[in-house]
Design a protein around this motif. Structure first.
Motif, PDB file in Angstrom:
ATOM      1  N   THR A   1     -63.493 -41.961 -35.003  1.00 49.38           N
ATOM      2  CA  THR A   1     -63.006 -42.216 -36.360  1.00 49.38           C
ATOM      3  C   THR A   1     -64.068 -41.836 -37.380  1.00 49.38           C
ATOM      4  N   ALA A   2     -65.313 -42.167 -37.079  1.00 47.16           N
ATOM      5  CA  ALA A   2     -66.410 -41.783 -37.968  1.00 47.16           C
ATOM      6  C   ALA A   2     -66.497 -40.273 -38.105  1.00 47.16           C
ATOM      7  N   VAL A   3     -66.309 -39.555 -36.998  1.00 50.95           N
ATOM      8  CA  VAL A   3     -66.345 -38.090 -37.043  1.00 50.95           C
ATOM      9  C   VAL A   3     -65.159 -37.561 -37.854  1.00 50.95           C
ATOM     10  N   GLN A   4     -63.984 -38.119 -37.628  1.00 51.71           N
ATOM     11  CA  GLN A   4     -62.787 -37.636 -38.317  1.00 51.71           C
ATOM     12  C   GLN A   4     -62.929 -37.745 -39.840  1.00 51.71           C
ATOM     13  N   TYR A   5     -63.563 -38.802 -40.300  1.00 54.05           N
ATOM     14  CA  TYR A   5     -63.674 -39.020 -41.746  1.00 54.05           C
ATOM     15  C   TYR A   5     -65.045 -38.642 -42.307  1.00 54.05           C
ATOM     16  N   GLY A   6     -65.862 -38.000 -41.480  1.00 53.82           N
ATOM     17  CA  GLY A   6     -67.157 -37.513 -41.955  1.00 53.82           C
ATOM     18  C   GLY A   6     -68.066 -38.628 -42.424  1.00 53.82           C
ATOM     19  N   LEU A   7     -68.180 -39.686 -41.623  1.00 53.78           N
ATOM     20  CA  LEU A   7     -68.979 -40.855 -41.997  1.00 53.78           C
ATOM     21  C   LEU A   7     -70.267 -40.877 -41.175  1.00 53.78           C
ATOM     22  N   PRO A   8     -71.392 -40.495 -41.776  1.00 56.07           N
ATOM     23  CA  PRO A   8     -72.638 -40.354 -41.012  1.00 56.07           C
ATOM     24  C   PRO A   8     -73.321 -41.686 -40.712  1.00 56.07           C
ATOM     25  N   ILE A   9     -72.667 -42.504 -39.909  1.00 52.38           N
ATOM     26  CA  ILE A   9     -73.299 -43.723 -39.416  1.00 52.38           C
ATOM     27  C   ILE A   9     -74.307 -43.346 -38.329  1.00 52.38           C
ATOM     28  N   ILE A  10     -75.243 -44.225 -38.059  1.00 53.24           N
ATOM     29  CA  ILE A  10     -76.152 -44.047 -36.926  1.00 53.24           C
ATOM     30  C   ILE A  10     -75.974 -45.239 -36.003  1.00 53.24           C
ATOM     31  N   VAL A  11     -75.580 -44.966 -34.773  1.00 52.24           N
ATOM     32  CA  VAL A  11     -75.413 -46.014 -33.765  1.00 52.24           C
ATOM     33  C   VAL A  11     -76.611 -45.978 -32.834  1.00 52.24           C
ATOM     34  N   ILE A  12     -77.374 -47.050 -32.801  1.00 49.93           N
ATOM     35  CA  ILE A  12     -78.507 -47.165 -31.883  1.00 49.93           C
ATOM     36  C   ILE A  12     -78.022 -47.907 -30.650  1.00 49.93           C
ATOM     37  N   VAL A  13     -77.889 -47.187 -29.551  1.00 52.42           N
ATOM     38  CA  VAL A  13     -77.404 -47.764 -28.299  1.00 52.42           C
ATOM     39  C   VAL A  13     -78.600 -48.125 -27.433  1.00 52.42           C
TER      40      VAL A  13
ATOM     41  N   VAL B   1     -68.176 -48.121 -39.231  1.00 53.18           N
ATOM     42  CA  VAL B   1     -67.220 -47.170 -39.811  1.00 53.18           C
ATOM     43  C   VAL B   1     -66.651 -47.735 -41.118  1.00 53.18           C
ATOM     44  N   ALA B   2     -66.236 -49.004 -41.092  1.00 49.11           N
ATOM     45  CA  ALA B   2     -65.687 -49.621 -42.301  1.00 49.11           C
ATOM     46  C   ALA B   2     -66.748 -49.731 -43.385  1.00 49.11           C
ATOM     47  N   ALA B   3     -67.967 -50.113 -43.009  1.00 46.81           N
ATOM     48  CA  ALA B   3     -69.029 -50.279 -44.001  1.00 46.81           C
ATOM     49  C   ALA B   3     -69.357 -48.960 -44.686  1.00 46.81           C
ATOM     50  N   LYS B   4     -69.381 -47.873 -43.916  1.00 47.70           N
ATOM     51  CA  LYS B   4     -69.690 -46.573 -44.509  1.00 47.70           C
ATOM     52  C   LYS B   4     -68.544 -46.086 -45.392  1.00 47.70           C
ATOM     53  N   GLN B   5     -67.311 -46.449 -45.027  1.00 47.06           N
ATOM     54  CA  GLN B   5     -66.176 -46.143 -45.899  1.00 47.06           C
ATOM     55  C   GLN B   5     -66.348 -46.825 -47.251  1.00 47.06           C
TER      56      GLN B   5
ATOM     57  N   PHE C   1     -69.205 -48.120 -48.589  1.00 48.85           N
ATOM     58  CA  PHE C   1     -70.469 -47.834 -49.274  1.00 48.85           C
ATOM     59  C   PHE C   1     -71.051 -46.513 -48.754  1.00 48.85           C
ATOM     60  N   PRO C   2     -70.445 -45.400 -49.139  1.00 53.24           N
ATOM     61  CA  PRO C   2     -70.850 -44.100 -48.569  1.00 53.24           C
ATOM     62  C   PRO C   2     -72.283 -43.692 -48.921  1.00 53.24           C
ATOM     63  N   ASP C   3     -72.857 -44.249 -49.975  1.00 54.33           N
ATOM     64  CA  ASP C   3     -74.204 -43.852 -50.385  1.00 54.33           C
ATOM     65  C   ASP C   3     -75.304 -44.703 -49.752  1.00 54.33           C
ATOM     66  N   ARG C   4     -74.917 -45.654 -48.907  1.00 61.16           N
ATOM     67  CA  ARG C   4     -75.922 -46.528 -48.289  1.00 61.16           C
ATOM     68  C   ARG C   4     -76.092 -46.196 -46.809  1.00 61.16           C
ATOM     69  N   ASP C   5     -77.299 -46.399 -46.284  1.00 59.79           N
ATOM     70  CA  ASP C   5     -77.533 -46.247 -44.854  1.00 59.79           C
ATOM     71  C   ASP C   5     -76.764 -47.329 -44.107  1.00 59.79           C
ATOM     72  N   VAL C   6     -76.050 -46.925 -43.056  1.00 57.07           N
ATOM     73  CA  VAL C   6     -75.325 -47.871 -42.216  1.00 57.07           C
ATOM     74  C   VAL C   6     -75.771 -47.639 -40.774  1.00 57.07           C
ATOM     75  N   ILE C   7     -76.376 -48.676 -40.202  1.00 53.73           N
ATOM     76  CA  ILE C   7     -76.912 -48.586 -38.849  1.00 53.73           C
ATOM     77  C   ILE C   7     -76.198 -49.606 -37.970  1.00 53.73           C
TER      78      ILE C   7
END
Length: 549
Positions: free
Chosen positions: A448-460, A419-423, A425-431
């Motif tokens: 939090t990612a949803v609230q701020y519209g941060l399209p991270i991808i979490v691989i569980v 979440v912090a990384a995407k905040q 660097f919004p133009d970079r892929d964050v996995i």
């Protein structure tokens, strides 16, 4: 005359703060009120541990202190997990805690904690401000302490009445960064040692690196034909496809790299502390007297000689050291010139994932797919667990600023860090990579990612167990399983419930399409991989571990 809350915010602005991470509390409402009219962006988190880990990631990726605000008592104790990470990982971070009012102190008032005692061993400096007029002084000092020498977390306690009282104070000024540079005498001594060496090895670690320093380190390695390894979870410090890269010096080290370090006649440890994990429990470098000639370069004089007695100690930040030494060249081609290429070939073989394994999902092909799809500047985050082996061993880091993972081995870090990384660097892929147990420790920060519209991808990576603990349990107490089984939710459905995108992968062939759908959704996403618990490591099954025990 300004309130203490306003003075806090003014001091943050003066020191270049652009965002804070917080969970709100009534104990510091005066600060929140001052933030209302400030250009500082306020990121509201769902749990204080996640907020502190976001601040840690901010400091880790920028070199500037991450700022976190939490309330007293349980808010502060929740945040302590992030403070411990920042301390062991040498990350600049400042935690502000609302405290009980001055008249109630010492009475075990509502949510009262003595923060100097509580955080004393896991923070670099802890202070309580009881005079609003001194806020600019203390906040600016906090920035200096957090970033100088060996960086680390600072904790500032804020009594509630101090924040609401009016005071006249001088305007805060930006802190003065402190740099430690090597002397010519030390550089000359190092050059002599290098010219005498036959089997040198370089280990990079720690913090206070930047893009320019990493580039200069590459130039230095090329000029001197040096084999280079990166300490545990500091892999972004050297391009993994560079011919001088030998591999990571961490948990489950390549035996060829371990042998090269043990047989080295000269080891350059640049920036790192070489703690228990990267030293393989202090066996690669023996403590206190290594078998190798050790040159230790560190920004904090207190770390030089603390664990290992070096032959040459250089008190300098990594960035200042490589800037100074990169100008020096060997008089002739070093006798060890061919060794780096041999170790790099061994690394390429070591970092090629297996194609097969137990169960319907194979992590090897998934890692191969991600290597072809992710750009070099993609940021990968993770917490702790056996699943992280797939990242550390098989992802080939190419650039600085692409890794955020706790060397302290803390679970629950990957999602808030993403979440912090995407905040930032919004133009970079964050996995973010997470195990099922790891994700659910701070998975609420997906909201939090949803609230701020941060399209991270979490691989569980879901194998239904606390995998690392089960592995050790089966090895030490085979067949006596207790307290390591997990009953998990449907993680893809959970993502959708939060307002994100969810995918479930039950066959290897399904991963690529699932990942691309997540990427194309433009939403925060969870891609759940249902992994057979037998696939406990890339090279051994749970049955093999149990049988060997």
């Amino acid at each position: 005359m300004k309130t203490g809350g306003q003075l806090i915010v003014d001091a943050l602005e003066a020191n270049g703060t652009d965002r804070i991470y917080c969970v709100p509390g009534e104990s510091y409402l005066a600060v929140l009120d001052a933030l209302h009219d400030s250009p500082i962006r306020t990121i509201v988190c769902r749990q204080e541990g996640g907020a502190a880990m976001m601040a840690d990631c901010h400091g880790r990726l920028t070199g500037r202190p991450g700022i976190c605000f939490v309330t007293r008592g349980p808010g502060a104790t929740n945040a302590s997990a992030g403070i411990h990470i920042a301390m062991q990982d040498s990350i600049p971070l400042i935690l502000f805690i609302g405290q009980v009012a001055s008249h109630a102190k010492g009475r075990e008032a509502f949510q009262e904690v003595d923060y100097v005692r509580f955080f004393g061993d896991i923070a670099k400096w802890v202070v309580e401000i009881d005079d609003a007029a001194r806020i600019p002084e203390f906040v600016t000092r906090a920035f200096a302490v957090a970033t100088s020498g060996r960086p680390g977390p600072v904790v500032i306690s804020l009594p509630e009445d101090m924040l609401t009282s009016l005071a006249e104070a001088p305007d805060a000024r930006h802190y003065t960064p402190v740099e430690t540079r090597p002397g010519e005498v030390e550089l000359d001594a190092l050059e002599v040692l290098l010219n005498k060496a036959k089997r040198p090895f370089v280990i990079l670690g720690g913090t206070r690196w930047d893009v320019e320093a990493v580039a200069r380190m590459r130039t230095m390695a090329e000029a001197w034909s040096l084999p280079v390894g990166c300490s545990f979870r500091r892999q972004m410090l050297f391009d993994h496809l560079h011919p001088n890269y030998a591999g990571d010096v961490g948990i489950g080290i390549n035996l060829k790299v371990a042998t090269a370090i043990k047989q080295a006649d000269l080891v350059l440890l640049i920036g790192g502390r070489m703690g228990e994990m990267p030293s393989s429990d202090y066996t690669l470098l023996k403590s206190p007297y290594p078998d190798q000639t050790l040159v230790h370069i560190h920004a904090d004089a207190g770390e030089l000689g603390r664990v290992y007695r070096p032959a040459l100690a250089i008190n300098a930040s990594p960035a200042a050291f490589v800037e100074a030494f990169a100008r020096r060249k060997p008089a002739a081609t070093p006798v060890w010139a061919a060794e780096a290429a041999k170790l790099h070939a061994a690394y390429l073989d070591w970092s090629t994932p297996p194609e097969s394994g137990p169960g319907a999902v194979q992590m090897g092909p998934i890692m191969n797919y991600l290597e072809t799809m992710l750009p070099d500047d993609a940021i990968l985050t993770n917490g702790a667990g056996n699943y992280a082996t797939w990242v550390h061993r098989y992802h080939r880091f190419r650039r600085f600023g692409t890794q955020a993972a706790p060397t302290s081995g803390s679970m629950g870090y990957g999602t808030p860090a993403a979440v912090a990384a995407k905040q930032l660097f919004p133009d970079r892929d964050v996995i973010a990579f997470a195990g099922d147990g790891c994700f659910l420790m701070n998975g609420q920060e997906f909201a939090t990612a949803v609230q701020y519209g941060l399209p991270i991808i979490v691989i569980v990576v879901n194998n239904g167990i606390y995998g690392t603990i089960r592995m050790h349990q089966e090895r030490e107490y085979p067949g006596r399983v207790v307290a390591t089984d997990l009953k998990n939710p449907d993680f893809a459905a959970l993502a959708r419930a939060y307002g994100g995108h969810g995918e479930t992968v039950e066959k290897t062939a399904d991963f690529a399409a699932a990942f691309e759908r997540a990427r194309a959704s433009g939403k925060p996403s969870i891609v759940e991989i249902r992994l057979d618990p037998e696939a406990i490591t890339p090279t051994r099954t749970m049955t093999q571990i149990r049988d060997k025990a």
